[in-house]
Write a protein that holds these residues in place. Structure first.
Motif, PDB file in Angstrom:
ATOM      1  N   ALA A  44       0.823  -1.208   0.000  1.00  0.00           N
ATOM      2  CA  ALA A  44       0.000   0.000   0.000  1.00  0.00           C
ATOM      3  C   ALA A  44       0.858   1.259   0.000  1.00  0.00           C
ATOM      4  O   ALA A  44       0.554   2.236  -0.705  1.00  0.00           O
ATOM      5  CB  ALA A  44      -0.934  -0.012   1.206  1.00  0.00           C
ATOM      6  N   VAL A  45       1.913   1.262   0.786  1.00  0.00           N
ATOM      7  CA  VAL A  45       2.820   2.416   0.815  1.00  0.00           C
ATOM      8  C   VAL A  45       3.446   2.630  -0.558  1.00  0.00           C
ATOM      9  O   VAL A  45       3.542   3.755  -1.053  1.00  0.00           O
ATOM     10  CB  VAL A  45       3.897   2.230   1.901  1.00  0.00           C
ATOM     11  N   ALA A  46       3.867   1.535  -1.202  1.00  0.00           N
ATOM     12  CA  ALA A  46       4.465   1.641  -2.533  1.00  0.00           C
ATOM     13  C   ALA A  46       3.460   2.173  -3.548  1.00  0.00           C
ATOM     14  O   ALA A  46       3.786   3.021  -4.387  1.00  0.00           O
ATOM     15  CB  ALA A  46       5.001   0.285  -2.969  1.00  0.00           C
ATOM     16  N   MET A  47       2.232   1.679  -3.485  1.00  0.00           N
ATOM     17  CA  MET A  47       1.217   2.164  -4.417  1.00  0.00           C
ATOM     18  C   MET A  47       0.905   3.633  -4.171  1.00  0.00           C
ATOM     19  O   MET A  47       0.784   4.422  -5.107  1.00  0.00           O
ATOM     20  CB  MET A  47      -0.050   1.314  -4.287  1.00  0.00           C
ATOM     21  N   ARG A  48       0.779   4.012  -2.914  1.00  0.00           N
ATOM     22  CA  ARG A  48       0.456   5.394  -2.562  1.00  0.00           C
ATOM     23  C   ARG A  48       1.543   6.358  -3.029  1.00  0.00           C
ATOM     24  O   ARG A  48       1.249   7.473  -3.485  1.00  0.00           O
ATOM     25  CB  ARG A  48       0.288   5.494  -1.048  1.00  0.00           C
ATOM     26  N   SER A  49       2.781   5.921  -2.952  1.00  0.00           N
ATOM     27  CA  SER A  49       3.904   6.791  -3.317  1.00  0.00           C
ATOM     28  C   SER A  49       4.332   6.645  -4.766  1.00  0.00           C
ATOM     29  O   SER A  49       5.230   7.358  -5.219  1.00  0.00           O
ATOM     30  CB  SER A  49       5.095   6.505  -2.397  1.00  0.00           C
ATOM     31  N   GLY A  50       3.703   5.685  -5.475  1.00  0.00           N
ATOM     32  CA  GLY A  50       4.046   5.491  -6.878  1.00  0.00           C
ATOM     33  C   GLY A  50       5.372   4.796  -7.102  1.00  0.00           C
ATOM     34  O   GLY A  50       5.959   4.890  -8.183  1.00  0.00           O
ATOM     35  N   LYS A  51       5.847   4.058  -6.105  1.00  0.00           N
ATOM     36  CA  LYS A  51       7.140   3.387  -6.215  1.00  0.00           C
ATOM     37  C   LYS A  51       6.954   1.920  -6.601  1.00  0.00           C
ATOM     38  O   LYS A  51       5.966   1.293  -6.240  1.00  0.00           O
ATOM     39  CB  LYS A  51       7.890   3.485  -4.890  1.00  0.00           C
ATOM     40  N   PRO A  52       7.926   1.369  -7.323  1.00  0.00           N
ATOM     41  CA  PRO A  52       7.850  -0.060  -7.687  1.00  0.00           C
ATOM     42  C   PRO A  52       8.173  -0.942  -6.495  1.00  0.00           C
ATOM     43  O   PRO A  52       8.690  -0.480  -5.468  1.00  0.00           O
ATOM     44  CB  PRO A  52       8.906  -0.194  -8.787  1.00  0.00           C
ATOM     45  N   VAL A  53       7.859  -2.224  -6.643  1.00  0.00           N
ATOM     46  CA  VAL A  53       8.142  -3.212  -5.606  1.00  0.00           C
ATOM     47  C   VAL A  53       8.948  -4.338  -6.225  1.00  0.00           C
ATOM     48  O   VAL A  53       8.613  -4.829  -7.312  1.00  0.00           O
ATOM     49  CB  VAL A  53       6.832  -3.775  -5.011  1.00  0.00           C
ATOM     50  N   ALA A  54      10.008  -4.758  -5.546  1.00  0.00           N
ATOM     51  CA  ALA A  54      10.789  -5.896  -6.035  1.00  0.00           C
ATOM     52  C   ALA A  54       9.907  -7.139  -6.033  1.00  0.00           C
ATOM     53  O   ALA A  54       9.211  -7.413  -5.042  1.00  0.00           O
ATOM     54  CB  ALA A  54      12.007  -6.112  -5.154  1.00  0.00           C
ATOM     55  N   PRO A  55       9.909  -7.904  -7.126  1.00  0.00           N
ATOM     56  CA  PRO A  55       8.943  -9.005  -7.254  1.00  0.00           C
ATOM     57  C   PRO A  55       9.224 -10.221  -6.390  1.00  0.00           C
ATOM     58  O   PRO A  55       8.339 -11.061  -6.217  1.00  0.00           O
ATOM     59  CB  PRO A  55       9.023  -9.371  -8.734  1.00  0.00           C
ATOM     60  N   GLY A  56      10.428 -10.372  -5.853  1.00  0.00           N
ATOM     61  CA  GLY A  56      10.743 -11.589  -5.125  1.00  0.00           C
ATOM     62  C   GLY A  56      10.876 -12.765  -6.070  1.00  0.00           C
ATOM     63  O   GLY A  56      11.002 -12.604  -7.285  1.00  0.00           O
ATOM     64  N   ARG A  57      10.812 -13.969  -5.527  1.00  0.00           N
ATOM     65  CA  ARG A  57      10.980 -15.150  -6.372  1.00  0.00           C
ATOM     66  C   ARG A  57       9.957 -16.214  -6.005  1.00  0.00           C
ATOM     67  O   ARG A  57       9.454 -16.265  -4.883  1.00  0.00           O
ATOM     68  CB  ARG A  57      12.394 -15.725  -6.245  1.00  0.00           C
ATOM     69  N   THR A  58       9.650 -17.064  -6.958  1.00  0.00           N
ATOM     70  CA  THR A  58       8.705 -18.153  -6.726  1.00  0.00           C
ATOM     71  C   THR A  58       9.439 -19.376  -6.194  1.00  0.00           C
ATOM     72  O   THR A  58      10.674 -19.413  -6.137  1.00  0.00           O
ATOM     73  CB  THR A  58       7.988 -18.540  -8.027  1.00  0.00           C
ATOM     74  N   ASP A  59       8.664 -20.372  -5.824  1.00  0.00           N
ATOM     75  CA  ASP A  59       9.242 -21.656  -5.424  1.00  0.00           C
ATOM     76  C   ASP A  59       9.836 -22.397  -6.624  1.00  0.00           C
ATOM     77  O   ASP A  59      10.463 -23.432  -6.471  1.00  0.00           O
ATOM     78  CB  ASP A  59       8.160 -22.546  -4.802  1.00  0.00           C
ATOM     79  N   GLY A  60       9.590 -21.877  -7.820  1.00  0.00           N
ATOM     80  CA  GLY A  60       9.968 -22.602  -9.029  1.00  0.00           C
ATOM     81  C   GLY A  60       8.795 -23.407  -9.527  1.00  0.00           C
ATOM     82  O   GLY A  60       7.904 -23.786  -8.753  1.00  0.00           O
ATOM     83  N   ASP A  61       8.760 -23.666 -10.802  1.00  0.00           N
ATOM     84  CA  ASP A  61       7.627 -24.380 -11.384  1.00  0.00           C
ATOM     85  C   ASP A  61       7.840 -25.880 -11.244  1.00  0.00           C
ATOM     86  O   ASP A  61       8.781 -26.444 -11.803  1.00  0.00           O
ATOM     87  CB  ASP A  61       7.475 -23.994 -12.860  1.00  0.00           C
ATOM     88  N   LEU A  62       6.945 -26.504 -10.496  1.00  0.00           N
ATOM     89  CA  LEU A  62       7.033 -27.943 -10.277  1.00  0.00           C
ATOM     90  C   LEU A  62       6.003 -28.711 -11.094  1.00  0.00           C
ATOM     91  O   LEU A  62       5.758 -29.891 -10.844  1.00  0.00           O
ATOM     92  CB  LEU A  62       6.839 -28.246  -8.790  1.00  0.00           C
ATOM     93  N   THR A  63       5.391 -28.043 -12.087  1.00  0.00           N
ATOM     94  CA  THR A  63       4.312 -28.657 -12.851  1.00  0.00           C
ATOM     95  C   THR A  63       4.727 -29.998 -13.452  1.00  0.00           C
ATOM     96  O   THR A  63       5.714 -30.082 -14.189  1.00  0.00           O
ATOM     97  CB  THR A  63       3.857 -27.727 -13.993  1.00  0.00           C
ATOM     98  N   GLY A  64       3.978 -31.022 -13.130  1.00  0.00           N
ATOM     99  CA  GLY A  64       4.215 -32.327 -13.725  1.00  0.00           C
ATOM    100  C   GLY A  64       5.407 -33.077 -13.173  1.00  0.00           C
ATOM    101  O   GLY A  64       5.697 -34.188 -13.611  1.00  0.00           O
ATOM    102  N   LYS A  65       6.113 -32.500 -12.179  1.00  0.00           N
ATOM    103  CA  LYS A  65       7.280 -33.186 -11.635  1.00  0.00           C
ATOM    104  C   LYS A  65       6.889 -34.284 -10.648  1.00  0.00           C
ATOM    105  O   LYS A  65       7.658 -35.200 -10.401  1.00  0.00           O
ATOM    106  CB  LYS A  65       8.224 -32.181 -10.978  1.00  0.00           C
ATOM    107  N   LEU A  66       5.690 -34.148 -10.080  1.00  0.00           N
ATOM    108  CA  LEU A  66       5.202 -35.231  -9.233  1.00  0.00           C
ATOM    109  C   LEU A  66       4.717 -36.383 -10.117  1.00  0.00           C
ATOM    110  O   LEU A  66       4.201 -36.159 -11.211  1.00  0.00           O
ATOM    111  CB  LEU A  66       4.062 -34.735  -8.354  1.00  0.00           C
TER     112      LEU A  66
END
Length: 691
Positions: free
Chosen positions: A535-557
């Motif tokens: 909310a602070v980032a949106m209010r101030s018009g600043k970007p947010v670092a996206p972080g990272r996902t767990d990785g795509d595990l589709t079909g690996k099980l």
């Protein structure tokens, strides 16, 4: 047919494996005006309109032999179909070349990163740079009667005995279809918010935990539920063309003993409204109306009004599903246009992935003036006990929720084997499954979104927040953004699944919800901190670092070894589609027509945007369809013994059915040992509907 009656159709079933489609990695973020020629001129000068598109896609999974998500009951394996599952998409665009986002409500049990990432790959291939990780929200309705086996992580897929490629493919394809159709449907529209109240579609299933919350948090909820029914309504030229409704109640009207695929109460609400508007789900024409009944924060709310599985307001689960769905439909439809608050202006999104296993929660959010930490995901013994009001779980283990005495023997084991740092942040949870310490078991890198539509804000996450947890998030966001609390909506089950989200006070009671608040007592303050940062980032018009996902595990099980189609054989002495048991010559209004056919495994062709059955009325020399497998009144059952499948179709004849001559049709596909499929059809005898 009652739930008791359809138990006779239980058996061990098989399903067909399908190859998953690939795609390319998600890229850029902005849409271009070239994709929508002429729309700029179409926007009303000085008007309050924005561009909105609507679309419906069929995401029905395997109706035979597929474990269902939600109850964690391995015996709950699909044996037929009552209500098809659909994805309903809305695309909102500020202008043809401006910011946009897609909101999709999907009638499945849980939303997983695996589905989200595959949808993004396909959208990127079709619309490069338009739809991406930061502007697509996929929300599950949380029906507990939809085929599962679609997670890329191990825990949930254990109960479905592995990954189910055919159901995964149908879920993904249906979502992509819905977004594509919404994309093509973009047109100048008026958008507004309305609010109503619904008091009799849910009850609190953990009242002792709720009672631990401060009086100021409980005051808005005298019935211990969130009664707010919130509509985002879309009109064109004064005509209603779309609604997203948010209301908090679980998708558990159908109990763990149900084996028919169902979209549960929220699916019925959408079906009820759209059918009344004349929507034909087998047509590719733009629908007259799209109504999505999404979840808000129902973590501690059950639709089982008598607080027992499959009960309340009646003892018939099918009737309860319809009644609770009807009440949501009525509340949403009553408030259309009443006190509508127009929405116009900027569309903006802030989002990021957060490692929820290691958040340092600052003292301003914890409530006790001290800094705390989340931990790797831990499931408590109360999680395995499940919610007694809804059913499921592992009762054979003899575990209890906190309000029913807890689990002293697990607590004693914890005293010996659990490290002090983990006990400190997870206390008083009786840790049963340390799932966060086993890579790939549960998702721990989770996405969070804050979407702005004019002066209205939607916060979306992958948790199941309780009603007070949702209130605290709304209040915090409203304060930071400088808007009324009523301008903020919180939505769970979005783009991922991270189990429950309770207040620290509710967590102390260690009922089912607290046992499934996996990252510890301070998980909600951590999420409040994340929401505030967005909310602070949106209010101030600043970007947010996206972080990272767990990785795509589709079909690996590994794919589920059970319920897979390999070859079909017609019932001895019959041909595919042959009528085995005819409908009675005469059926009264309010009665049931039943026909039984020699069939084949329905997973050979899931018939998306189509139907396995029709009910037709004779009109002179032609037959007119009056119902198909999208209708409440029809059910289809598959009784499978190895390669032989018999199919039973029932039609509960509505009281307002026109008198006359009728018939039932059945459509299927048989499979040879080398994988080739051949369509066939079956036809019942003619019968008469009488008063």
């Amino acid at each position: 047919m009652s739930e008791h009656d359809h138990q006779q159709f239980r058996s061990t079933h098989v399903s067909r494996r399908r190859v998953l489609a690939g795609g390319v990695v998600v890229g850029a973020v902005a849409a271009t005006g070239a994709l929508f020629p002429g729309l700029s001129a179409a926007l009303p000068a000085g008007g309050a309109a924005m561009l909105v598109g609507r679309g419906i896609g069929d995401s029905t999974g395997e109706p035979l032999g597929a474990g269902m998500n939600g109850y964690a009951v391995p015996a709950q394996s699909s044996a037929g179909l009552h209500l098809r599952q659909r994805a309903r998409a809305f695309v909102f665009a500020q202008s043809p070349d401006g910011p946009r986002f897609a909101h999709v409500t999907v009638e499945i049990g849980l939303m997983f990163e695996s589905i989200f990432q595959e949808v993004l790959r396909r959208l990127q291939a079709r619309f490069p740079g338009v739809y991406h990780q930061g502007n697509v929200l996929l929300a599950a309705t949380h029906t507990h009667s939809a085929p599962g086996g679609t997670d890329g992580h191990l825990l949930v897929d254990i109960t479905t005995f592995g990954f189910r490629p055919a159901t995964f493919e149908s879920n993904v394809a249906g979502i992509v279809d819905a977004i594509e159709r919404a994309h093509r449907d973009l047109a100048p529209s008026e958008v507004a918010m309305t609010r109503g109240q619904l008091d009799d579609a849910g009850v609190n299933r953990s009242p002792k935990a709720f009672d631990r919350d401060p009086a100021a948090d409980k005051a808005p909820f005298p019935l211990k539920i969130d009664p707010n029914s919130v509509n985002l309504q879309i009109t064109r030229g004064g005509k209603l063309v779309g609604v997203i409704n948010w209301f908090a109640t679980h998708g558990t009207s159908m109990p763990p003993t149900n084996l028919l695929s169902s979209s549960d109460n929220k699916g019925y609400a959408a079906l009820r409204w759209e059918r009344a508007a004349g929507v034909d789900y087998t047509s590719h024409a733009s629908p007259a109306l799209v109504t999505a009944f999404s979840q808000s924060t129902p973590g501690d709310v059950t639709p089982n009004l008598d607080r027992m599985p499959g009960t309340g307001p009646t003892d018939d689960a099918f009737a309860n599903t319809r009644i609770i769905g009807e009440r949501q439909y009525e509340a949403a439809s009553r408030q259309v246009g009443v006190g509508a608050r127009p929405i116009a202006g900027a569309i903006d999104v802030r989002w990021k992935y957060v490692d929820m296993s290691a958040v340092t929660v600052r003292s301003q959010y914890t409530g006790d003036g001290r800094t705390h930490h989340t931990t790797p995901a831990m499931l408590g013994a109360a999680f395995a006990a499940s919610s007694q009001e809804d059913g499921g779980g592992m009762p054979e283990l003899g575990l209890n929720e906190g309000e029913r005495g807890g689990n002293p023997w697990v607590r004693k084991v914890n005293e010996v084997v659990v490290p002090d740092w983990l006990k400190r942040e997870q206390a008083p949870k009786d840790i049963l499954l340390p799932v966060g310490l086993v890579p790939g078991t549960v998702q721990q890198q989770l996405p969070f979104y804050l979407v702005r539509l004019g002066d209205t804000y939607l916060f979306a996450c992958g948790f199941e927040p309780t009603v007070v947890a949702g209130l605290r998030l709304r209040r915090g966001l409203a304060a930071t953004l400088g808007v009324p609390v009523e301008h903020v909506v919180v939505q769970g089950y979005t783009n991922s699944y991270g189990h429950y989200l309770t207040t620290p006070e509710e967590y102390e009671n260690q009922d089912y919800e607290g046992g499934a608040t996996v990252f510890g007592k301070w998980q909600l303050p951590a999420v409040q901190q994340i929401a505030d940062e967005l909310a602070v980032a949106m209010r101030s018009g600043k970007p947010v670092a996206p972080g990272r996902t767990d990785g795509d595990l589709t079909g690996k099980l590994p794919a589920a070894p059970v319920g897979n189609a390999f070859v079909d054989v017609a019932a001895p002495g019959t041909a595919y589609g042959q009528l085995l048991t005819p409908v009675a010559d005469t059926v009264r209004r309010g009665g049931m027509a039943r026909a039984r056919f020699s069939g084949a495994n329905p997973n050979n062709n899931l018939r998306r945007d189509d139907t396995y059955l029709t009910v037709e009325r004779r009109d002179g020399d032609r037959w007119v369809r009056v119902a198909d497998d999208s209708d409440w009144a029809t059910k289809i059952y598959f009784d499978n013994a190895g390669p032989v499948t018999t199919t039973t179709i029932t039609w509960d004849v509505p009281a307002n059915t026109a008198l006359g001559r009728y018939r039932v049709t059945y459509r299927g596909d048989s499979r040879t040992l080398d994988g080739r499929t051949t369509p066939f059809s079956g036809l019942s005898n003619e019968f008469t509907v009488t008063a």
